[in-house]
Write a protein that holds these residues in place. Structure first.
Motif, PDB file in Angstrom:
ATOM      1  N   SER A 138     -10.434  58.090  62.767  1.00 48.00           N
ATOM      2  CA  SER A 138     -11.201  59.033  63.582  1.00 48.00           C
ATOM      3  C   SER A 138     -10.497  60.377  63.543  1.00 48.00           C
ATOM      4  O   SER A 138      -9.294  60.450  63.256  1.00 48.00           O
ATOM      5  CB  SER A 138     -11.262  58.541  65.038  1.00 48.00           C
ATOM      6  OG  SER A 138     -11.629  59.592  65.923  1.00 48.00           O
ATOM      7  N   MET A 139     -11.215  61.423  63.883  1.00 50.56           N
ATOM      8  CA  MET A 139     -10.552  62.716  64.055  1.00 50.56           C
ATOM      9  C   MET A 139      -9.597  62.678  65.244  1.00 50.56           C
ATOM     10  O   MET A 139      -8.742  63.537  65.408  1.00 50.56           O
ATOM     11  CB  MET A 139     -11.578  63.832  64.247  1.00 50.56           C
ATOM     12  CG  MET A 139     -12.168  64.346  62.961  1.00 50.56           C
ATOM     13  SD  MET A 139     -10.944  65.012  61.809  1.00 50.56           S
ATOM     14  CE  MET A 139     -10.433  66.479  62.663  1.00 50.56           C
ATOM     15  N   SER A 140      -9.720  61.627  66.064  1.00 54.79           N
ATOM     16  CA  SER A 140      -8.747  61.471  67.158  1.00 54.79           C
ATOM     17  C   SER A 140      -7.397  61.039  66.605  1.00 54.79           C
ATOM     18  O   SER A 140      -6.431  60.894  67.339  1.00 54.79           O
ATOM     19  CB  SER A 140      -9.240  60.471  68.205  1.00 54.79           C
ATOM     20  OG  SER A 140      -9.428  59.207  67.622  1.00 54.79           O
ATOM     21  N   CYS A 182     -11.955  59.547  58.628  1.00 51.80           N
ATOM     22  CA  CYS A 182     -11.773  60.146  59.956  1.00 51.80           C
ATOM     23  C   CYS A 182     -12.977  61.015  60.322  1.00 51.80           C
ATOM     24  O   CYS A 182     -12.932  62.241  60.142  1.00 51.80           O
ATOM     25  CB  CYS A 182     -10.513  60.990  59.981  1.00 51.80           C
ATOM     26  SG  CYS A 182      -9.012  60.077  59.666  1.00 51.80           S
ATOM     27  N   SER A 184     -15.478  63.001  62.847  1.00 51.74           N
ATOM     28  CA  SER A 184     -15.516  63.590  64.181  1.00 51.74           C
ATOM     29  C   SER A 184     -16.557  62.798  64.981  1.00 51.74           C
ATOM     30  O   SER A 184     -16.915  61.696  64.619  1.00 51.74           O
ATOM     31  CB  SER A 184     -15.905  65.076  64.073  1.00 51.74           C
ATOM     32  OG  SER A 184     -15.998  65.640  65.358  1.00 51.74           O
ATOM     33  N   PHE A 217     -17.475  70.824  69.020  1.00 51.29           N
ATOM     34  CA  PHE A 217     -17.343  70.368  67.630  1.00 51.29           C
ATOM     35  C   PHE A 217     -18.621  69.796  67.051  1.00 51.29           C
ATOM     36  O   PHE A 217     -18.708  69.543  65.860  1.00 51.29           O
ATOM     37  CB  PHE A 217     -16.221  69.331  67.528  1.00 51.29           C
ATOM     38  CG  PHE A 217     -14.858  69.881  67.888  1.00 51.29           C
ATOM     39  CD1 PHE A 217     -13.958  69.096  68.571  1.00 51.29           C
ATOM     40  CD2 PHE A 217     -14.495  71.181  67.555  1.00 51.29           C
ATOM     41  CE1 PHE A 217     -12.698  69.585  68.915  1.00 51.29           C
ATOM     42  CE2 PHE A 217     -13.249  71.683  67.885  1.00 51.29           C
ATOM     43  CZ  PHE A 217     -12.344  70.885  68.563  1.00 51.29           C
ATOM     44  N   LYS A 244     -11.484  63.511  56.185  1.00 52.15           N
ATOM     45  CA  LYS A 244     -11.994  63.976  57.457  1.00 52.15           C
ATOM     46  C   LYS A 244     -13.438  64.421  57.270  1.00 52.15           C
ATOM     47  O   LYS A 244     -13.787  64.967  56.214  1.00 52.15           O
ATOM     48  CB  LYS A 244     -11.173  65.164  57.967  1.00 52.15           C
ATOM     49  CG  LYS A 244      -9.723  64.861  58.214  1.00 52.15           C
ATOM     50  CD  LYS A 244      -8.948  66.167  58.198  1.00 52.15           C
ATOM     51  CE  LYS A 244      -8.123  66.312  59.426  1.00 52.15           C
ATOM     52  NZ  LYS A 244      -7.279  67.551  59.378  1.00 52.15           N
ATOM     53  N   THR A 246     -16.233  66.568  59.497  1.00 54.19           N
ATOM     54  CA  THR A 246     -16.534  67.315  60.720  1.00 54.19           C
ATOM     55  C   THR A 246     -17.777  68.170  60.511  1.00 54.19           C
ATOM     56  O   THR A 246     -18.175  68.443  59.370  1.00 54.19           O
ATOM     57  CB  THR A 246     -15.358  68.258  61.092  1.00 54.19           C
ATOM     58  OG1 THR A 246     -15.208  69.243  60.052  1.00 54.19           O
ATOM     59  CG2 THR A 246     -14.058  67.480  61.248  1.00 54.19           C
ATOM     60  N   THR A 247     -18.387  68.605  61.594  1.00 53.34           N
ATOM     61  CA  THR A 247     -19.582  69.451  61.469  1.00 53.34           C
ATOM     62  C   THR A 247     -19.189  70.825  60.908  1.00 53.34           C
ATOM     63  O   THR A 247     -19.961  71.451  60.205  1.00 53.34           O
ATOM     64  CB  THR A 247     -20.255  69.646  62.844  1.00 53.34           C
ATOM     65  OG1 THR A 247     -19.292  70.185  63.750  1.00 53.34           O
ATOM     66  CG2 THR A 247     -20.783  68.327  63.384  1.00 53.34           C
TER      67      THR A 247
END
Ligand SMILES: NC(=O)C1=CN([C@@H]2O[C@H](COP(=O)(O)OP(=O)(O)OC[C@H]3O[C@@H](n4cnc5c(N)ncnc54)[C@H](O)[C@@H]3O)[C@@H](O)[C@H]2O)C=CC1
Ligand SMILES: CC/C=C\C[C@H](O)/C=C/C=C\C=C\C=C\C(=O)[C@@H](O)C/C=C\CCC(=O)O
Length: 256
Positions: A138-140, A182, A184, A217, A244, A246-247
């Protein structure tokens, strides 16, 4: 890896991201085993895939990944049903700070157990045909989360384990590529956990912090993440990679 005719096993695939990963494999002409603790939803998803992609290409097995006997049975049934195992995606995950020991058991311990079971089948240095393992982090794994410290710890653990096992596979000539994914925030059921005190426990007071993160995000769709999943499988140069999604930046990789 050419995905046509390969055999993939995806944990926690009755719904959400795991279901999207399974569907992306079916679209590529692969056969899939989806396992999940949620039997009702799993049977619905299998029937849906049978209708859409033809009977006999999807198997569903009820499994609590924290049970080693059940996990071993899933691997045995996979090979008995489809004759081989080429892909494992450790996707099953929960977000529960109240039952934090279970969060570690599902998100990290079970992932480690399943990775080792997959290696037993895949390792070329032990007579296997090689393969690919994708571990869903995860992005976490990069962004601190006041609402979910143990969930965050589990995902940090997934990254460390994945990168180290990939190093072992390379040095030991296992012939198995092991990578981490990963995403988001993604539009699935797990996001609902931020609204429940039984999930966040004493960190429920920070529920608005994570909602602000989501606002800032954005939220991906499972299909956005499935594109990254396929890329990790098809690109034979990737081992020990941390992808990763992500948007803001789409698909990109952590450079450690
Ligand atoms: N949705 C999001 O924002 C993000 C999710 N992830 C990760 O993606 C993975 C998939 O989660 P989502 O599809 O988003 O959520 P989800 O809650 O829709 O799916 C999780 C699936 O895992 C299954 N599961 C839970 N415990 C299990 C167990 N003990 N044994 C077998 N199956 C079990 C559930 O029944 C469910 O089908 C998780 O590892 C999660 O941490 C990572 C980053 C972002
Ligand atoms: C509460 C819901 C449970 C799980 C969902 C998920 O696993 C948790 C995610 C936690 C944090 C997400 C952070 C997302 C950050 C971004 O999308 C980035 O755009 C910004 C952060 C870092 C930039 C570094 C980079 O993109 O390389």
């Amino acid at each position: 890896m050419i995905l046509k005719n390969c055999v993939g096993l995806i944990t926690g695939a009755s719904q959400g991201l795991g279901k999207a990963f399974a569907e992306s494999l079916l679209k590529k002409g692969a056969q899939v085993v989806i396992c999940d603790i949620n039997q009702a939803q799993g049977e619905i998803t299998r029937a849906e895939f049978d209708l859409r992609y033809g009977p006999g290409r999807t198997a569903f097995i009820t499994c609590d990944v924290t049970s080693l006997p059940q996990l071993k049975d899933v691997f045995s049934q996979t090979v008995q049903t489809f004759g081989r195992l080429d892909v494992l995606c450790n996707n099953a995950g929960i977000n529960n700070e109240n039952s934090w020991e279970r969060t570690i058991s599902v998100n990290l311990v079970a992932l480690i157990q399943a990775s080792y079971l997959a290696l037993d089948h895949m390792r070329r240095d032990r007579g296997g045909k090689g393969g690919s393992i994708i571990n869903v982090a995860s992005m976490s794994g990069f962004v601190p989360a006041a609402h979910a410290p143990v969930y965050t710890a589990s995902k940090h653990g997934v990254l460390g384990f994945t990168r180290s096992l990939a190093e072992a596979s390379s040095l030991g000539n296992y012939g198995v590529r092991i990578n981490a994914l990963c995403p988001s925030f993604v539009n699935t059921e797990i996001l609902e956990t931020v609204n429940h005190e039984e999930n966040l426990g004493i960190f429920y007071q920070f529920k608005d912090n994570v909602k602000n993160l989501m606002q800032a995000f954005g939220v991906l769709e499972p299909s956005d993440v499935a594109n990254g999943f396929v890329q990790l499988l098809e690109d034979d140069n990737l081992n020990g990679a941390v992808m990763k999604i992500t948007t803001s930046k789409g698909i990109h990789f952590e450079n450690y």
